[in-house]
Design a protein around this motif. Structure first.
Motif, short mmCIF file in Angstrom:
data_model
loop_
_atom_site.label_atom_id
_atom_site.label_comp_id
_atom_site.label_asym_id
_atom_site.label_seq_id
_atom_site.Cartn_x
_atom_site.Cartn_y
_atom_site.Cartn_z
N ALA A 8 0.71 -1.18 -0.11
CA ALA A 8 -0.16 -0.12 0.07
C ALA A 8 0.84 1.20 0.03
O ALA A 8 0.57 2.28 -0.87
CB ALA A 8 -0.97 -0.03 1.17
N ARG A 9 2.01 1.23 0.82
CA ARG A 9 2.73 2.53 0.79
C ARG A 9 3.72 2.72 -0.46
O ARG A 9 3.68 3.73 -0.86
CB ARG A 9 3.75 2.21 1.90
N CYS A 10 3.90 1.54 -1.08
CA CYS A 10 4.87 1.55 -2.31
C CYS A 10 4.01 1.64 -3.77
O CYS A 10 4.57 1.94 -4.83
CB CYS A 10 5.80 0.33 -2.23
N ALA A 45 12.92 1.94 1.99
CA ALA A 45 12.22 3.19 2.52
C ALA A 45 11.96 4.09 1.38
O ALA A 45 10.98 4.81 1.45
CB ALA A 45 13.37 3.67 3.27
N HIS A 46 12.70 4.26 0.20
CA HIS A 46 12.25 5.13 -0.55
C HIS A 46 12.18 4.70 -1.92
O HIS A 46 12.00 5.52 -2.94
CB HIS A 46 13.48 6.42 -0.50
N VAL A 47 12.30 3.55 -2.38
CA VAL A 47 12.31 2.88 -3.31
C VAL A 47 11.64 1.52 -3.58
O VAL A 47 11.71 0.84 -2.43
CB VAL A 47 13.60 2.70 -4.35
N ASP A 70 10.58 7.71 -4.17
CA ASP A 70 9.91 9.20 -3.85
C ASP A 70 10.97 10.18 -3.98
O ASP A 70 10.68 11.38 -3.55
CB ASP A 70 9.10 8.93 -2.65
N SER A 71 12.28 9.95 -4.09
CA SER A 71 13.26 10.87 -3.89
C SER A 71 14.50 10.32 -4.65
O SER A 71 14.67 9.46 -5.08
CB SER A 71 13.37 11.38 -2.43
N ASN A 72 15.44 11.34 -4.76
CA ASN A 72 16.93 11.00 -5.08
C ASN A 72 17.56 10.04 -4.06
O ASN A 72 18.37 9.66 -4.58
CB ASN A 72 17.68 12.56 -5.25
N GLU A 73 16.99 10.16 -2.95
CA GLU A 73 17.35 9.03 -1.99
C GLU A 73 17.19 7.61 -2.53
O GLU A 73 17.80 6.54 -2.20
CB GLU A 73 17.02 9.10 -0.61
N ALA A 74 15.94 7.43 -3.30
CA ALA A 74 15.80 6.09 -3.88
C ALA A 74 16.82 5.53 -4.78
O ALA A 74 17.04 4.49 -4.74
CB ALA A 74 14.47 6.52 -4.72
N LEU A 75 17.44 6.39 -5.41
CA LEU A 75 18.75 5.79 -6.35
C LEU A 75 19.58 5.14 -5.63
O LEU A 75 20.34 4.40 -5.85
CB LEU A 75 19.02 6.90 -7.33
N VAL A 76 20.16 5.90 -4.41
CA VAL A 76 21.29 5.40 -3.63
C VAL A 76 20.52 4.21 -2.96
O VAL A 76 21.33 3.10 -3.05
CB VAL A 76 21.41 6.46 -2.70
N GLU A 77 19.53 4.10 -2.36
CA GLU A 77 19.07 3.09 -1.59
C GLU A 77 18.75 1.74 -2.79
O GLU A 77 19.28 0.69 -2.61
CB GLU A 77 17.65 3.14 -1.00
#
Length: 126
Positions: A8-10, A45-47, A70-77
């Protein structure tokens, strides 16, 4: 968090990724494939990533065909946390290769993780 809560979150990230797939699937197709274990769901958490194992005559290939976040942090994760889990799963599933379908921007992200561009995909709707 339960699987249902994670989905549901993703789900909005996956729905957004689906809009770039050229109409091959809708969210109900993905949910059906997940429930039938045809696809795998990798939440972070972000991807989030949806994969499938394709069995070809000479090898099995894990294909990452939906990636959303949801963010640029998604790519790192994606590269530091999710990809190692996917690679571990792929090896245990007998896969000889991992492929990914996505935008050109993913090239820069994954080159540092040992991925190399091999094919250019072009399509024509009939």
């Amino acid at each position: 968090m339960s699987y249902a809560e994670e989905w549901a979150r993703c789900r909005p990230w996956i729905e957004k990724a689906l809009r770039r797939c050229g109409g091959t699937h809708d969210i109900e197709d993905i949910e059906r494939g997940l429930s039938l274990h045809l696809y795998q769901f990798w939440p972070g958490a972000h991807v989030a990533v949806v994969t499938e194992v394709n069995q070809y005559p000479k090898m099995a290939v894990l294909n990452c065909f939906l990636i959303g976040g949801d963010s640029n942090e998604a790519l790192v994760e994606l590269v530091t946390e999710i990809e190692p889990r996917i690679a571990h799963f792929a090896r245990n599933a007998g896969c000889n290769r991992i492929t990914g379908i996505g935008r050109q921007g993913f090239r820069k992200v994954f080159e540092g993780a040992g991925y190399t561009p091999r094919w250019f995909v072009i399509a024509k709707d009939l």
